[in-house]
Design a protein around this motif. Structure first.
Motif, PDB file in Angstrom:
ATOM      1  N   PHE A 156      16.418   4.116  20.132  1.00 28.16           N
ATOM      2  CA  PHE A 156      17.105   5.209  20.824  1.00 28.16           C
ATOM      3  C   PHE A 156      16.924   5.014  22.322  1.00 28.16           C
ATOM      4  O   PHE A 156      15.951   5.461  22.923  1.00 28.16           O
ATOM      5  N   TYR A 160      18.980  12.065  24.449  1.00 30.96           N
ATOM      6  CA  TYR A 160      19.485  12.905  23.349  1.00 30.96           C
ATOM      7  C   TYR A 160      19.361  14.362  23.731  1.00 30.96           C
ATOM      8  O   TYR A 160      18.441  14.736  24.472  1.00 30.96           O
ATOM      9  N   ASP A 163      16.361  16.441  21.590  1.00 21.99           N
ATOM     10  CA  ASP A 163      15.073  15.823  21.931  1.00 21.99           C
ATOM     11  C   ASP A 163      14.631  16.300  23.317  1.00 21.99           C
ATOM     12  O   ASP A 163      13.437  16.481  23.582  1.00 21.99           O
ATOM     13  N   ASN A 199      25.903  14.792  21.917  1.00 17.28           N
ATOM     14  CA  ASN A 199      24.786  14.413  21.029  1.00 17.28           C
ATOM     15  C   ASN A 199      23.798  13.515  21.787  1.00 17.28           C
ATOM     16  O   ASN A 199      22.580  13.696  21.739  1.00 17.28           O
ATOM     17  N   GLY A 200      24.344  12.561  22.495  1.00 18.17           N
ATOM     18  CA  GLY A 200      23.523  11.653  23.305  1.00 18.17           C
ATOM     19  C   GLY A 200      24.422  11.057  24.387  1.00 18.17           C
ATOM     20  O   GLY A 200      25.649  11.144  24.305  1.00 18.17           O
ATOM     21  N   TYR A 205      29.115   9.064  21.423  1.00 17.29           N
ATOM     22  CA  TYR A 205      28.604  10.374  21.017  1.00 17.29           C
ATOM     23  C   TYR A 205      29.471  11.520  21.563  1.00 17.29           C
ATOM     24  O   TYR A 205      29.028  12.671  21.540  1.00 17.29           O
ATOM     25  N   GLN A 210      24.687  18.575  19.710  1.00 17.79           N
ATOM     26  CA  GLN A 210      23.457  18.708  18.928  1.00 17.79           C
ATOM     27  C   GLN A 210      22.994  20.156  19.102  1.00 17.79           C
ATOM     28  O   GLN A 210      23.598  20.906  19.874  1.00 17.79           O
TER      29      GLN A 210
END
Ligand SMILES: OC[C@H]1O[C@H](O[C@H]2O[C@H](CO)[C@@H](O)[C@H](O)[C@H]2O)[C@H](O)[C@@H](O)[C@@H]1O
Length: 322
Positions: A156, A160, A163, A199-200, A205, A210
């Motif tokens: 990764f 994110y 996170d 999302n990222g 993404y 998220q």
């Protein structure tokens, strides 16, 4: 389904970024064919930046001719730079080896030593997006971000969304207020660019978010620092993000036992194709289905599960199926 922000969020470089992603997905499936499924990580291939001076059209022409492991290795070395090389290490200036007021409150010596090791991870995981990414977004799936970033690590190699919530909380414990602020402002930037937090921070993404924790991050930062300027700066983006989550896309009406209707928000990706970072896996799964409609439904549900952030672990399996 196309991402709702489509052309607007991707700006002038949208076409080039899409062409690069299409090429990388061809490289990904070619690599699986040539290298085999053992230890195969499809995400590695969609994270590859074009090498300096390499021509995308030439790579497109060359990929079809790759049939052996040696040819694949030579092809990758010629046309692509290392995945993750478009992020540069950046020591956070607010990092102190032993932050004041933090360790003395941990009673056990063993726990203190462990806490210090966790604290030291900030130096390992802090990065900046290389200037070449903003200069040539058509050569990277990584998206430019204005401030310092903290990545989850390992495969990764990008920021994110959810996170970042725990990253911010950890940074506040470590008294790294400036780094925490940079992380929040990066997410605010994504809302300004795309209308929601992705999302990222990768072009693949842009079809989902998220769990929405940006307002909680702003609140945590404000509670720790009293930085009202940050709240003022972030507020329009928080409203914009809220509109995204209560929009028709995510809204679902639920009737309770008393006949009252409630509006809830559900995870709902804007996507019905294989997730580019896991395309070979999603395609294999969908190959068991007969119709295009059934495949699209599966792809949409997989991407929506990924939007929930809880993708995919044994917690969803029946114990007797393990
Ligand atoms: O720690 C980062 C995230 O890692 C997992 O999900 C991510 O990877 C998936 C496949 O490579 C991708 O489809 C998903 O959209 C990504 O978010 C984890 O499930 C996430 O909770 C976590 O944020």
């Amino acid at each position: 389904m196309e991402p709702a922000h489509a052309a607007a969020g991707e700006g002038d470089h949208g076409e080039g970024a899409r062409a690069l992603l299409a090429l990388l997905q061809r490289v990904q499936s070619g690599a699986l064919r040539v290298l085999g499924p053992r230890d195969f990580d499809p995400k590695l291939y969609v994270d590859l930046p074009l090498a300096p001076g390499a021509d995308r059209a030439a790579a497109e022409a060359a990929v079809a001719a790759v049939t052996t492991r040696g040819e694949m290795e030579a092809f990758l070395a010629r046309y692509f730079a290392r995945a993750g090389s478009d992020l540069v290490e950046a020591d956070p200036p607010d990092f102190e080896a032993e932050p004041r007021g933090f360790l003395p409150r941990v009673a056990s010596g063993e726990a203190r030593a462990w806490a210090l090791q966790v604290h030291a991870l900030w130096k390992d995981l802090a990065r900046r997006v290389a200037p070449s990414v903003a200069a040539r977004p058509d050569r990277h799936t990584l998206l430019p971000l204005p401030g310092r970033v903290v990545v989850p690590g390992s495969r990764f190699r990008e920021v994110y969304y959810w996170d970042s919530y725990w990253v911010v909380r950890g940074l506040l414990v470590s008294k790294m207020y400036d780094t925490a602020k940079d992380i929040v402002l990066n997410l605010v930037y994504l809302v300004e660019e795309y209308g929601f937090v992705l999302n990222g921070a990768r072009s693949y993404y842009t079809n989902r978010s998220q769990p929405p924790l940006l307002s909680s991050m702003v609140l945590e930062l404000y509670a720790a620092t009293g930085d009202l300027g940050l709240v003022r700066r972030a507020f329009p983006s928080l409203l914009k993000e809220h509109s995204f989550w209560v929009s028709e896309l995510h809204n679902v009406e639920i009737m309770d036992n008393h006949g009252r209707v409630h509006n809830l928000s559900r995870y709902q990706a804007m996507w019905n194709k294989p997730r580019p970072e896991s395309a070979t896996i999603d395609e294999e799964l969908a190959s068991k289905l007969n119709s295009t409609a059934a495949k699209e439904k599966l792809y949409h549900q997989i991407a929506s599960a990924a939007e929930s952030g809880w993708d995919f672990s044994s917690r969803w399996m029946r114990l007797d199926a393990l």
